[in-house]
Design a protein around this motif. Sequence first.
Motif, mmCIF file in Angstrom:
data_model
loop_
_atom_site.group_PDB
_atom_site.id
_atom_site.type_symbol
_atom_site.label_atom_id
_atom_site.label_comp_id
_atom_site.label_asym_id
_atom_site.label_seq_id
_atom_site.Cartn_x
_atom_site.Cartn_y
_atom_site.Cartn_z
ATOM 1 N N VAL A 165 0.839 -1.303 -0.079
ATOM 2 C CA VAL A 165 -0.031 -0.122 -0.011
ATOM 3 C C VAL A 165 0.980 1.394 -0.074
ATOM 4 O O VAL A 165 0.674 2.311 -0.673
ATOM 5 N N ALA A 166 2.021 1.270 0.883
ATOM 6 C CA ALA A 166 2.738 2.315 0.718
ATOM 7 C C ALA A 166 3.424 2.547 -0.861
ATOM 8 O O ALA A 166 3.473 3.632 -1.115
ATOM 9 N N ARG A 178 -1.630 6.453 -6.385
ATOM 10 C CA ARG A 178 -2.956 5.777 -6.741
ATOM 11 C C ARG A 178 -3.788 6.216 -5.448
ATOM 12 O O ARG A 178 -3.310 6.528 -4.227
ATOM 13 N N SER A 179 -4.995 6.585 -5.654
ATOM 14 C CA SER A 179 -5.957 6.971 -4.537
ATOM 15 C C SER A 179 -6.926 6.090 -4.230
ATOM 16 O O SER A 179 -7.417 6.042 -3.047
ATOM 17 N N LEU A 239 -6.017 -4.317 -2.193
ATOM 18 C CA LEU A 239 -5.336 -5.164 -2.280
ATOM 19 C C LEU A 239 -5.653 -6.589 -1.650
ATOM 20 O O LEU A 239 -6.536 -6.339 -0.597
ATOM 21 N N ALA A 240 -5.182 -7.824 -2.063
ATOM 22 C CA ALA A 240 -5.505 -8.962 -1.276
ATOM 23 C C ALA A 240 -4.145 -9.618 -1.188
ATOM 24 O O ALA A 240 -3.548 -9.608 -2.157
ATOM 25 N N ILE A 241 -4.208 -10.369 -0.092
ATOM 26 C CA ILE A 241 -2.988 -11.652 -0.072
ATOM 27 C C ILE A 241 -3.576 -12.822 0.021
ATOM 28 O O ILE A 241 -4.457 -12.936 0.876
ATOM 29 N N LEU A 277 -7.341 -5.487 2.029
ATOM 30 C CA LEU A 277 -7.272 -4.165 2.362
ATOM 31 C C LEU A 277 -7.838 -3.450 1.221
ATOM 32 O O LEU A 277 -7.507 -3.441 0.080
ATOM 33 N N VAL A 278 -8.798 -2.324 1.434
ATOM 34 C CA VAL A 278 -9.455 -1.284 0.706
ATOM 35 C C VAL A 278 -9.404 -0.144 1.208
ATOM 36 O O VAL A 278 -9.721 0.239 2.414
ATOM 37 N N THR A 279 -9.081 0.903 0.832
ATOM 38 C CA THR A 279 -8.552 2.216 1.058
ATOM 39 C C THR A 279 -8.800 3.318 -0.029
ATOM 40 O O THR A 279 -8.602 2.923 -1.244
ATOM 41 N N THR A 280 -9.056 4.230 0.406
ATOM 42 C CA THR A 280 -9.076 5.457 -0.552
ATOM 43 C C THR A 280 -8.247 6.760 0.061
ATOM 44 O O THR A 280 -8.489 7.016 1.384
#
Length: 84
Positions: free
Chosen positions: A41-42, A49-50, A54-56, A71-74
Motif C-alpha cells: 500500500v505504501a 494511486r488514490s 489489495l488482497a493477499i 485491504l481497501v482504502t481511499t
Amino acid sequence: MPRFRFHVLNDTFYLQDEDGKDLPDTAAVEVHARHVLADVVADEIRQGRSSIHLAIMVEDPRGTRIANYRLVTTVTATQSPLAD
C-alpha cells in the motif's frame, strides 16, 4: 519450519510468491501478511494511486490456501484533517 507463500493481487496485477517465507505458526503468518500489505500500500500511494484494493492469499507448504487478507482504502484531500 513450514514455508508459506504470500500471493499479492489488486485490480491490475497478480504477484505469485515463488519463494515463500519460513514461519513458525499462523500467528506469524498474520503478522507477515500485514507487513506485506503495508509495504504494497505504501508503494501504491507513492505511485499516486488514490483507490487501493489489495488482497493477499496465503498458502501452506502443501499449496492449500489457509488465509486471505484484504485491504481497501481511499486516499483523499480535504480541508479538514478529520473530514469524511
